[in-house]
Scaffold this active site. Sequence first.
Site, PDB file in Angstrom:
ATOM      1  CD  GLU A  46      -2.996  -0.789   2.395  1.00 44.11           C
ATOM      2  OE1 GLU A  46      -3.173   0.372   2.845  1.00 44.11           O
ATOM      3  OE2 GLU A  46      -3.558  -1.795   2.853  1.00 44.11           O
ATOM      4  CG  ASN A  47       3.440   4.631  -1.644  1.00 48.24           C
ATOM      5  OD1 ASN A  47       3.899   4.962  -2.728  1.00 48.24           O
ATOM      6  ND2 ASN A  47       3.525   5.393  -0.574  1.00 48.24           N
TER       7      ASN A  47
END
Length: 503
Positions: A400-401
């Site tokens: 996740e980013n």
Amino acid sequence: MIMKFPTNFLWGGATAANQYEGGWQEGGRGIAVHDMLTDGNQENPRRIYCKADNGNITSIQAGECIPFGFHPFIKESEYYPSHNATDFYHCYKEDIKLMAEMGFKVYRLSISWTRIFPHGDDKEPNEDGLRFYDAVIDELKKYNIEPLVTILHFDMPLNLAEKYGGWINRKLIEFYLNFASTLFERWKTKVKYWITVNEINVLGGYWTLGLASNNRKTKSNSNQGETPVEDAGIKLQAIHHLLVASAKANKIARKINPNFMLGTMCALSGIYPMTCKPEDVFGAYEFRRKALMFSDITMRGYYPNYAQSIFDEYKFTLKKELGDDEVLKENTSDYLAFSYYRTTAFDCDASNTTTTGGQQASPNPYLQKTAWGWPIDPKGLRFVLNELYDRYQKPLFIVENGMGNYDIVEEDGAIHDDYRIEYLRSHIVEFKKAVEIDQIPLLGYTTWGCIDIVSAGTGEMAKRYGFVYVDLDDKGNGTFKRKKKDSFYWYQKVIESNGEILG
């Protein structure tokens, strides 16, 4: 020495069923706790309305424990975003085609527990639910996209919370293992990469753990006050049961297919000391360990020496059963998956700290912020990658980013999201340095919310992360039509060039 960036690097995107899938009462799906979460925004947090047997009604915020004797209900005057979300349930072929057009090598999805076991404690799975995910995985494979399956992602069958009290009850280990083993068996030849639990270090309250409490002085905001001692202890005990369940799932998975890659997933955005003042430096170190304790357990196989000081802080005594330590020790994860969005600074003089695993909220004067006030720190990603590999010496995976931001649809239909491109570009530059210069084994990178989804934290649609715009507003009005943003074409070139073209 510069190491060549791997040609088999897994570029892609990530979503969660509760924010993306919808179809909440279709295909035999049961009711989940997140189906009881209203919408919200930065000023008005999401709520769960609950009613006592005597008719009294109250509401709690998403991260709180429900009061004993109260039961959640759906209030007709409220909007519940997860019920339709952004409708992957009906749009999965169109959406996966868009992923393929971008060139995805991997797509991280989660499985709705209640779509497979509607009540959580069912003996047999719901075949309609399994067939839906069969179709999704087959569609991914058609385009040579590797599915990365998260088994439990902020998901809890309502029945397990109501009937058993959530994860404070060890019976949930059995139900979770029935769920996980069903998935392992079903897709043992189609799915290689697995994550047992999403962000295990930040779970808490009723929404994610199904917990109730007599303590009504729960914190109302992650930036204000402290979680009461009682609730912190309930949370830590519940997460212990989940840690045992995760380890046991690893054991089952390896018997089904020894070639599975089994991951732990934690929220590990970085923590800095606010100053070089010794109290800030050691305070940041201690605060960081409240997040790393959970990955220490899943990656190393035991509670670290400093865990007792955390338990003492919350006046908590961990209850283990015979064999728990052996299970944790013998069934560690193959890789560490983590989310990274920002860094925050620890100020020993500030009162706005959070609890285990959360983010300390003091602002860093050297960093710009997103529209939602999250500091932007690409260099921090390289720092965290080094921190984690130095600690565990196992492969890492950024799952996740991204940045949540307002997107404007121009009169000609274009969406110019240069801010998103710059955020992602700058982070890719830094993780490439971690691979090429620091020689860290990084399996892949899946940006968060690759197609617009409902915000988990605020329940908004306005807070958008995706490369693809979904025509939907904060109250569920819209056509659900998909529209490519400028970042869609940019990410397409990034993947095609294996990270060489970032302009």
